[in-house]
Design an enzyme around this catalytic site. Structure first.
Site, PDB file in Angstrom:
ATOM      1  N   TYR A 142       0.824  -1.213   0.000  1.00 14.56           N
ATOM      2  CA  TYR A 142       0.000   0.000   0.000  1.00 14.56           C
ATOM      3  C   TYR A 142       0.859   1.264   0.000  1.00 14.56           C
ATOM      4  O   TYR A 142       0.430   2.302  -0.479  1.00 14.56           O
ATOM      5  CB  TYR A 142      -0.906   0.033   1.237  1.00 14.56           C
ATOM      6  CG  TYR A 142      -2.241  -0.644   1.062  1.00 14.56           C
ATOM      7  CD1 TYR A 142      -2.313  -1.969   0.658  1.00 14.56           C
ATOM      8  CD2 TYR A 142      -3.422   0.044   1.322  1.00 14.56           C
ATOM      9  CE1 TYR A 142      -3.532  -2.591   0.524  1.00 14.56           C
ATOM     10  CE2 TYR A 142      -4.648  -0.576   1.187  1.00 14.56           C
ATOM     11  CZ  TYR A 142      -4.698  -1.887   0.784  1.00 14.56           C
ATOM     12  OH  TYR A 142      -5.908  -2.501   0.649  1.00 14.56           O
ATOM     13  N   LYS A 189       2.781 -15.496   2.245  1.00 16.92           N
ATOM     14  CA  LYS A 189       3.033 -16.223   0.995  1.00 16.92           C
ATOM     15  C   LYS A 189       4.528 -16.528   0.967  1.00 16.92           C
ATOM     16  O   LYS A 189       5.249 -16.151   0.037  1.00 16.92           O
ATOM     17  CB  LYS A 189       2.561 -15.362  -0.189  1.00 16.92           C
ATOM     18  CG  LYS A 189       2.534 -16.077  -1.524  1.00 16.92           C
ATOM     19  CD  LYS A 189       1.424 -17.103  -1.659  1.00 16.92           C
ATOM     20  CE  LYS A 189       1.594 -17.909  -2.926  1.00 16.92           C
ATOM     21  NZ  LYS A 189       0.632 -19.038  -3.043  1.00 16.92           N
ATOM     22  N   ASP A 221      -3.318 -18.197   0.176  1.00 12.32           N
ATOM     23  CA  ASP A 221      -4.319 -18.853  -0.680  1.00 12.32           C
ATOM     24  C   ASP A 221      -5.041 -19.953   0.107  1.00 12.32           C
ATOM     25  O   ASP A 221      -6.275 -20.062   0.070  1.00 12.32           O
ATOM     26  CB  ASP A 221      -3.686 -19.408  -1.967  1.00 12.32           C
ATOM     27  CG  ASP A 221      -2.408 -20.210  -1.744  1.00 12.32           C
ATOM     28  OD1 ASP A 221      -1.880 -20.208  -0.610  1.00 12.32           O
ATOM     29  OD2 ASP A 221      -1.940 -20.854  -2.698  1.00 12.32           O
ATOM     30  N   ASP A 245      -6.428  -6.834   4.076  1.00  7.80           N
ATOM     31  CA  ASP A 245      -7.553  -6.161   3.427  1.00  7.80           C
ATOM     32  C   ASP A 245      -8.471  -7.207   2.803  1.00  7.80           C
ATOM     33  O   ASP A 245      -9.688  -7.204   3.001  1.00  7.80           O
ATOM     34  CB  ASP A 245      -7.023  -5.208   2.351  1.00  7.80           C
ATOM     35  CG  ASP A 245      -8.145  -4.556   1.562  1.00  7.80           C
ATOM     36  OD1 ASP A 245      -9.103  -4.084   2.200  1.00  7.80           O
ATOM     37  OD2 ASP A 245      -8.075  -4.549   0.312  1.00  7.80           O
ATOM     38  N   ASP A 249     -12.416  -8.849   4.363  1.00  9.95           N
ATOM     39  CA  ASP A 249     -13.703  -8.848   3.641  1.00  9.95           C
ATOM     40  C   ASP A 249     -14.290 -10.259   3.634  1.00  9.95           C
ATOM     41  O   ASP A 249     -15.489 -10.454   3.843  1.00  9.95           O
ATOM     42  CB  ASP A 249     -13.521  -8.395   2.180  1.00  9.95           C
ATOM     43  CG  ASP A 249     -13.750  -6.903   1.992  1.00  9.95           C
ATOM     44  OD1 ASP A 249     -13.388  -6.141   2.915  1.00  9.95           O
ATOM     45  OD2 ASP A 249     -14.275  -6.503   0.932  1.00  9.95           O
TER      46      ASP A 249
HETATM   47  C1  IPM Z   1     -10.461  -1.087   3.868  1.00  7.26           C
HETATM   48  C2  IPM Z   1     -10.651  -0.476   2.508  1.00  7.26           C
HETATM   49  C3  IPM Z   1      -9.472   0.425   2.197  1.00  7.26           C
HETATM   50  C4  IPM Z   1      -8.229  -0.446   2.181  1.00  7.26           C
HETATM   51  C5  IPM Z   1      -9.597   1.215   0.885  1.00  7.26           C
HETATM   52  C6  IPM Z   1     -10.850   2.048   0.851  1.00  7.26           C
HETATM   53  C7  IPM Z   1      -8.393   2.068   0.608  1.00  7.26           C
HETATM   54  O1  IPM Z   1     -10.839  -1.454   1.555  1.00  7.26           O
HETATM   55  O2  IPM Z   1     -10.348  -0.334   4.853  1.00  7.26           O
HETATM   56  O3  IPM Z   1     -10.448  -2.312   3.955  1.00  7.26           O
HETATM   57  O4  IPM Z   1      -7.904  -1.049   1.153  1.00  7.26           O
HETATM   58  O5  IPM Z   1      -7.555  -0.508   3.205  1.00  7.26           O
HETATM   59 MG    MG Z   2     -10.978  -3.420   2.358  1.00 10.25          MG
END
Ligand code: IPM
Ligand code: MG
Length: 354
Positions: A142, A189, A221, A245, A249
Site C-alpha cells: 500500500y 506467501k 491462498d 484487506d 472482507d
Molecule cells: C479497507 C478499505 C481500504 C483499504 C480502501 C478504501 C483504501 O478497503 O479499509 O479495507 O484497502 O484498506
Molecule cells: Mg478493504
C-alpha cells in the site's frame, strides 16, 4: 471523562451511519456521566469537491488534535477516474499513515441471532465463529514505491517490510491472543515472497516470549480457503496490509454481512481511528437503508481502546445484541420474510437499549 472526537462522515452512506453512531455515543455519555464533543472533518470525495484534494492540512491537523477519530467511509464512482494520488481513498491512507496507526483490529463474530444470514452451513459455523484479523496498516505494498515506465506500458508496486514493523504488529497479535483463545495464525506467501519469509522469521523469533500462545503458519491462498472450510480453526489471524484487506472482507461475510464488522486502527498510545470495514456503498447513500451497526460497534471499540471505558463499550455491544435478539434487522441482515428497519430506526432501537 471528556472525549474529543474527530468525526469524518466522508462519502456515500458515511454520513447516514456516522449520525447513528453519534446518537448512540451521546446516549452512552449521558448515561455514564461523560462529556463528548465533536469536530467534523471533510475527507475523501467531499473534500475533493470542496477543496480539490482528498485531505487538507487543516483536516489532518484537526484529526491529530482529537483524542480519537470516528470515520464513516470514503470514495464513490464520481471520483473513480481520478489518478491514484488524487482519489478519495488517499485521505484514508493519509490518515492511517500520517497518524502512525499501524495496528488494525478487525474482529469477525457471528451473532447467534444472525447465523441464518451466514452463507455457511450450520455444521461449519458450529457454536459460533469468533476470530480477529490483525492487519498491518501502514506498510507493505500500500505504501511501497510504485510507478510507471515512461512509455506507460509497465507499472510496478513494491511490498517492503522491516523487522521493526513486523515485530510491533506481531506483538499486538500475540497480546490480543493472550486474552482470547491463545492461537495466532500468521498468514503469508512465504513459498514465494521474500518479505513473507522475513515475516515468518521475525514472528517465529518473537513467539517464545508468548509461550502460552500457539503459533501456526498458513499461506494466504490456503487461508482464504480454510476461512470458509473451517473458520473455527482461527483465533487471531496476523497478516500484512494487503492480505489483511482481502481476508477481512472474506471473514466479514462469514458473519452474514459486511455491514456488521467494525475496525480499530491503533498505535502505541491510546489514540485510535475507528471505522466500519465496509465501503461507502454509493448506490444506497441517503436512502435510510444502510446498516449502522458496524459503525456503532466501532464506537464501542473506541470507548474500549482509546478511553479504557470497558463498561460503556459493553453497554453498546449488549444493546446491539439485544436489538438483534428482538428482531431488529436492516435489509442486509434480514432473511426472507423478516421485517426490516431503516438506518435511523436501527440506530434508535440500539440507543433506546443503552
Ligand atoms: C479497507 C478499505 C481500504 C483499504 C480502501 C478504501 C483504501 O478497503 O479499509 O479495507 O484497502 O484498506
Ligand atoms: Mg478493504
Amino acid at each position: 471523562m471528556d472525549m474529543r472526537i474527530a468525526l469524518v462522515p466522508g462519502d456515500g452512506i458515511g454520513p447516514d451511519i456516522v449520525s447513528e453512531a453519534v446518537r448512540v455515543l451521546d446516549r452512552v455519555a449521558s448515561r455514564f456521566g461523560h462529556t463528548v464533543s465533536y469536530k467534523e472533518i471533510d475527507a475523501g470525495g467531499i473534500s475533493i469537491d470542496k477543496y480539490g484534494i482528498p485531505l487538507t492540512e487543516d483536516a489532518f491537523e484537526s484529526a491529530k488534535q482529537a483524542d480519537a477519530v470516528l470515520l464513516g467511509a470514503v470514495g464513490g464512482p464520481k471520483w473513480d477516474t481520478l489518478p491514484g494520488a488524487k482519489r478519495p481513498e488517499k485521505a484514508l491512507l493519509g490518515l492511517r499513515s500520517g497518524l502512525g496507526l499501524f495496528c488494525n483490529f478487525r474482529p469477525a463474530v457471528i451473532y447467534p441471532e444472525l447465523s441464518a444470514a451466514s452463507p455457511l452451513k450450520d455444521q461449519i459455523i458450529g457454536k459460533g465463529v469468533d476470530l480477529l484479523v490483525v492487519r498491518e496498516l501502514t506498510g507493505g505494498i500500500y505504501f511501497g514505491e510504485r510507478g510507471r515506465s515512461d512509455d506507460g506500458e509497465e507499472a510496478y508496486d513494491t511490498m517492503r517490510y522491516s523487522k521493526a514493523e513486523i515485530t510491533r504488529i506481531a506483538r499486538k497479535a500475540f497480546e490480543a491472543a493472550m486474552i482470547r483463545k491463545k492461537r495466532v495464525t500468521l498468514v503469508d506467501k512465504a513459498n514465494v515472497l521474500e518479505s513473507s519469509r522475513l515475516w515468518r522469521e521475525t514472528v517465529s523469533e518473537l513467539a517464545p516470549s508468548y509461550p502460552e500462545v500457539t503459533l501456526d503458519f498458513m499461506y494466504v491462498d490456503n487461508a482464504s480457503m480454510q476461512l470458509v472450510r473451517n473458520p473455527l480453526h482461527f483465533d487471531v489471524l496476523l497478516t500484512e496490509n494487503m492480505f489483511g484487506d482481502i481476508l477481512s472482507d472474506e471473514a466479514s461475510m462469514i458473519t452474514g454481512s459486511i455491514g456488521m464488522l467494525s475496525s480499530a486502527s491503533l498505535r502505541e498510545d491510546s489514540y485510535g481511528m475507528y471505522e466500519p470495514i465496509h465501503g461507502s456503498a454509493p448506490d444506497i447513500a441517503g436512502k435510510d437503508v444502510a446498516n449502522p451497526i458496524a459503525t456503532i460497534l466501532s464506537t464501542a471499540s473506541m470507548l474500549r481502546y482509546s478511553f479504557s471505558l470497558e463498561k460503556e463499550a459493553t453497554a453498546i455491544e449488549d444493546a446491539v445484541k439485544s436489538a438483534l435478539a428482538d428482531g431488529v434487522r436492516t435489509r442486509d441482515i434480514a432473511i426472507e420474510g423478516e421485517k426490516t428497519v431503516g438506518t435511523k430506526e436501527c440506530g434508535r432501537e440500539i440507543e433506546e437499549r443503552i
